[in-house]
Design a protein around this motif. Structure first.
Motif, PDB file in Angstrom:
ATOM      1  N   ASP A 107      -5.231   3.546  -5.000  1.00  0.00           N
ATOM      2  CA  ASP A 107      -4.347   4.714  -4.910  1.00  0.00           C
ATOM      3  C   ASP A 107      -3.415   4.749  -6.116  1.00  0.00           C
ATOM      4  N   ASP A 136       1.433   9.169  -6.888  1.00  0.00           N
ATOM      5  CA  ASP A 136       1.517   9.897  -5.617  1.00  0.00           C
ATOM      6  C   ASP A 136       2.799   9.547  -4.863  1.00  0.00           C
ATOM      7  N   ASN A 149       0.835  -1.211   0.000  1.00  0.00           N
ATOM      8  CA  ASN A 149       0.000   0.000   0.000  1.00  0.00           C
ATOM      9  C   ASN A 149       0.872   1.265   0.000  1.00  0.00           C
ATOM     10  N   LEU A 150       0.263   2.331  -0.417  1.00  0.00           N
ATOM     11  CA  LEU A 150       0.962   3.592  -0.662  1.00  0.00           C
ATOM     12  C   LEU A 150       1.558   4.201   0.604  1.00  0.00           C
ATOM     13  N   GLN A 151       0.769   4.312   1.658  1.00  0.00           N
ATOM     14  CA  GLN A 151       1.228   5.013   2.862  1.00  0.00           C
ATOM     15  C   GLN A 151       2.397   4.299   3.539  1.00  0.00           C
TER      16      GLN A 151
END
Length: 232
Positions: free
Chosen positions: A61, A65, A36-38
């Motif tokens: 997402d 980013d 995942n991105l975070q």
């Protein structure tokens, strides 16, 4: 090599892991998978990496980013994605390679070789350089860069407005990404050849590239003939 895989599909991530382990063997120091991105952003901020393999669709997402943060760092980024229509945009941000899904071991190994062998990528058209600022990332157009000076493990971007910005990538890594626009005229300098007004020869076999703004950048003795041939 310290490598991070950012991929939300477990099956594909495991395939990349197997191939990466087989290709690098004992040269692989660490291999981490994050889905995942975070978590990926946090990991990048707190670990030393040599390479990031990034999917562009992460549970809804956008990998873009993360891309601005990734390309501002010292490591190279390789996108592994089924979204082939995003390849041009990814290259404009400064990724080293775009490996389309589905991919073979040979294609992944080709991308790895580009990173390890410091191969210049003639197909890249980088338009933006991401520079870390306090609490943010600033995107600088390549059009605004006159030349780049080596500063140890970092590189200093000298801009058309006279400002200087420090980039986390080394001169060697930026040379790989910017080989279509810039030439390595000296061990410490990458220069945008379209900004060169003339090549100056001084006594004592000293060579300089005089830019349109009047600045003179040294040309290495071993590079003079090649640079002169390309410029003329």
């Amino acid at each position: 090599m310290n490598i991070l895989i950012v991929e939300d599909e477990s099956r594909i991530a495991k395939r990349i892991e197997r191939m990466t382990q087989a290709i690098f063997g004992h040269r692989l120091h660490s291999l981490t998978h994050i889905n995942n991105l975070q978590e990926a952003l946090l990991f990048i901020e707190n670990h030393t990496l040599d390479l990031v393999l990034l999917d562009l669709n992460l549970n809804g997402d956008s990998g873009f980013d993360l891309l601005t943060t990734a390309v501002s760092k010292s490591f190279h980024t390789i996108v592994v994605s089924a979204y082939k229509d995003q390849a041009i945009s990814a290259f404009e941000y400064g990724v080293l390679d775009f490996v389309p899904k589905p991919f073979s071991r040979d294609r992944l190994e080709q991308a790895f070789n580009r990173a390890v062998a410091k191969e210049k990528i003639a197909t890249n058209v980088v338009k933006l350089l991401a520079v870390k600022k306090r609490h943010r990332i600033q995107l600088i157009s390549v059009e605004e860069v006159l030349y780049i000076k080596g500063a140890g493990a970092y590189a200093e971007l000298i801009l058309t407005n006279g400002k200087k910005e420090l980039h986390d990538k080394s001169l060697e890594k930026l040379e790989q990404l910017l080989s279509q626009t810039f030439e390595r005229i000296h061990k410490s300098y990458l220069v945008k050849m379209s900004e060169v007004k003339e090549i100056v020869v001084q006594s004592g076999s000293k060579y300089f590239a005089e830019l349109k703004n009047g600045e003179r950048i040294p040309i290495g003795r071993t590079k003079y003939k090649d640079i002169k041939a390309k410029w003329y």
